[in-house]
Structure formats: C-alpha cells, structure tokens
Write an enzyme that holds these catalytic residues in place. Structure first.
Site, PDB file in Angstrom:
ATOM      1  N   CYS A  12      17.575  38.082 -20.616  1.00 59.71           N
ATOM      2  CA  CYS A  12      17.482  39.518 -20.922  1.00 59.71           C
ATOM      3  C   CYS A  12      16.851  39.646 -22.300  1.00 59.71           C
ATOM      4  CB  CYS A  12      18.863  40.177 -20.848  1.00 59.71           C
ATOM      5  SG  CYS A  12      20.071  39.514 -22.014  1.00 59.71           S
ATOM      6  N   ASN A  15      20.175  38.562 -25.167  1.00 65.40           N
ATOM      7  CA  ASN A  15      21.067  37.464 -24.771  1.00 65.40           C
ATOM      8  C   ASN A  15      22.483  37.650 -25.334  1.00 65.40           C
ATOM      9  OD1 ASN A  15      21.342  33.839 -25.185  1.00 65.40           O
ATOM     10  ND2 ASN A  15      21.676  35.015 -23.347  1.00 65.40           N
ATOM     11  N   CYS A  17      24.292  40.676 -23.874  1.00 65.00           N
ATOM     12  CA  CYS A  17      24.958  41.548 -22.885  1.00 65.00           C
ATOM     13  C   CYS A  17      24.724  41.037 -21.469  1.00 65.00           C
ATOM     14  CB  CYS A  17      24.486  42.993 -23.019  1.00 65.00           C
ATOM     15  SG  CYS A  17      24.920  43.768 -24.603  1.00 65.00           S
ATOM     16  N   ARG A  18      23.543  41.338 -20.900  1.00 62.07           N
ATOM     17  CA  ARG A  18      23.321  41.081 -19.474  1.00 62.07           C
ATOM     18  C   ARG A  18      23.254  39.610 -19.106  1.00 62.07           C
ATOM     19  NH1 ARG A  18      18.079  44.652 -19.250  1.00 62.07           N
ATOM     20  NH2 ARG A  18      18.029  43.829 -21.382  1.00 62.07           N
ATOM     21  N   SER A  19      22.418  38.840 -19.812  1.00 58.87           N
ATOM     22  CA  SER A  19      22.216  37.454 -19.341  1.00 58.87           C
ATOM     23  C   SER A  19      23.433  36.543 -19.561  1.00 58.87           C
ATOM     24  CB  SER A  19      20.924  36.839 -19.891  1.00 58.87           C
ATOM     25  OG  SER A  19      20.918  36.786 -21.291  1.00 58.87           O
ATOM     26  N   ASP A 129      19.751  47.834 -19.365  1.00 57.72           N
ATOM     27  CA  ASP A 129      20.262  47.454 -20.684  1.00 57.72           C
ATOM     28  C   ASP A 129      21.446  48.362 -21.051  1.00 57.72           C
ATOM     29  OD1 ASP A 129      20.659  46.937 -23.326  1.00 57.72           O
ATOM     30  OD2 ASP A 129      18.559  47.163 -23.916  1.00 57.72           O
TER      31      ASP A 129
END
Ligand code: 4NP
Length: 164
Positions: A12, A15, A17-19, A129
């Site tokens: 993401c 690096n 939050c999402r990934s 995001d």
C-alpha cells in the site's frame, strides 16, 4: 506443493494500515489451512515515510478483536522485492501504477496484481486508504481484506492442485 515457499508481498502507500493488515489476514489463513511452511507473506509501502514504524494504532485497535496482532515494521518496497517475491499485490490502482514504474522487466511487471478481482463488493474493487477516515474506514479495510485473502488463497491452492 513444492519445497520452495510461494512468496507474497502486499503493498500500500504507507505500509502502516492496509498492507500490514493484509499480511496478518493472509498469514492467519495460511496457518489455518496448515500451509505455514508453503507460503512466506510480507508487506511494504510505496513510500518510506513511516519506515520502522508499527502499524497505525487505529489499524491495530480494529484488527485486535478479530484476532490479528499487527507487529510488522513499515518498510519501503525495494528493487530486490521484485526478484524475491512471486506475487506482489497492490491495494489500489495508484499503488499498482507506482509498482509498475519500479519494475525493471516484463517478468517483474507480471508479478504485480491488483487486489480488486479478489473482492466481490458492490462498491469497492480496491482497498480504500483509511488514513483520513474514521472507525468505519478501518473496519471496511478488514472486511475487504478478509474476503480478498480468502479468495486469493483459494485461487492459489486451486492452481497448485491443477499443476500437481
Ligand atoms: P496505508 O495508509 O497506505 O494503508 O498504510 C496510509 C498511511 C499513511 C499515509 C497515507 C496512507 N500518509 O500519508 O502518511
């Protein structure tokens, strides 16, 4: 499956939050399927802005009740990742576009996939995001990732069984 681990990198922007959440969701699925020794799962960011940081506190708080402890330390994508990993999964189109810029060969470009096709949601074909969002944004990320990672792992297992 072979002796070689199949290596997946989730990417993401930051690096944090999402990934890292995707990494934890996929790792647990792999473990639950008894495939821990067949897969290596990691995550990285397009930006190195949060390098060394733990995942965003809000992401950790929302992940914990679902049983995910996010302990990854943020790091930027490196050139070596394109050689190291078999599959590089981008959380959105912007991440995928940035990854394609970093790829050096057509084979490296082929390793990049969007997470979208693994999500069957009426409004989202990417993982949005959550950084500037409230709690719902973080819950949505986890909902989308749980579905996407389930579908991704099913596809990888099916592919492996076909080539046996
Ligand atoms: P991520 O979220 O890409 O899911 O880790 C973000 C984290 C930090 C920033 C943007 C997005 N930032 O601008 O610092």
């Amino acid at each position: 499956m072979s002796n070689e681990k199949f290596k997946i990198l989730f990417v993401c922007l930051g690096n944090i939050c999402r990934s890292p959440a995707a990494q934890a969701v996929m790792q647990r699925l792999v473990d639950e399927h008894g495939l821990t020794d067949q897969f290596a799962i990691d995550s990285a960011g397009i930006s190195g802005y949060h390098c060394g940081d733990l995942p965003d506190r809000r992401m950790r708080v929302h992940a914990r009740p679902r049983g995910y402890e996010l302990t990854h330390r943020s790091r930027p994508v490196e050139r070596a990742d394109f050689e190291e990993f078999d599959l590089i999964i981008a959380m959105d189109a912007s991440n995928a576009s940035d990854l394609r810029e970093l790829a050096a060969t057509p084979d490296e470009v082929l390793k990049i996939e969007l997470i979208g096709p693994y999500i069957h949601h009426p409004h989202y074909d990417y993982v949005p995001d959550p950084y500037y969002e409230g709690s719902e944004g973080f819950e949505l990320v986890l909902d989308l990732l749980e579905e996407a990672c389930n579908n991704l792992l099913d596809k990888l297992i099916e592919k492996t069984n076909k080539t046996k």
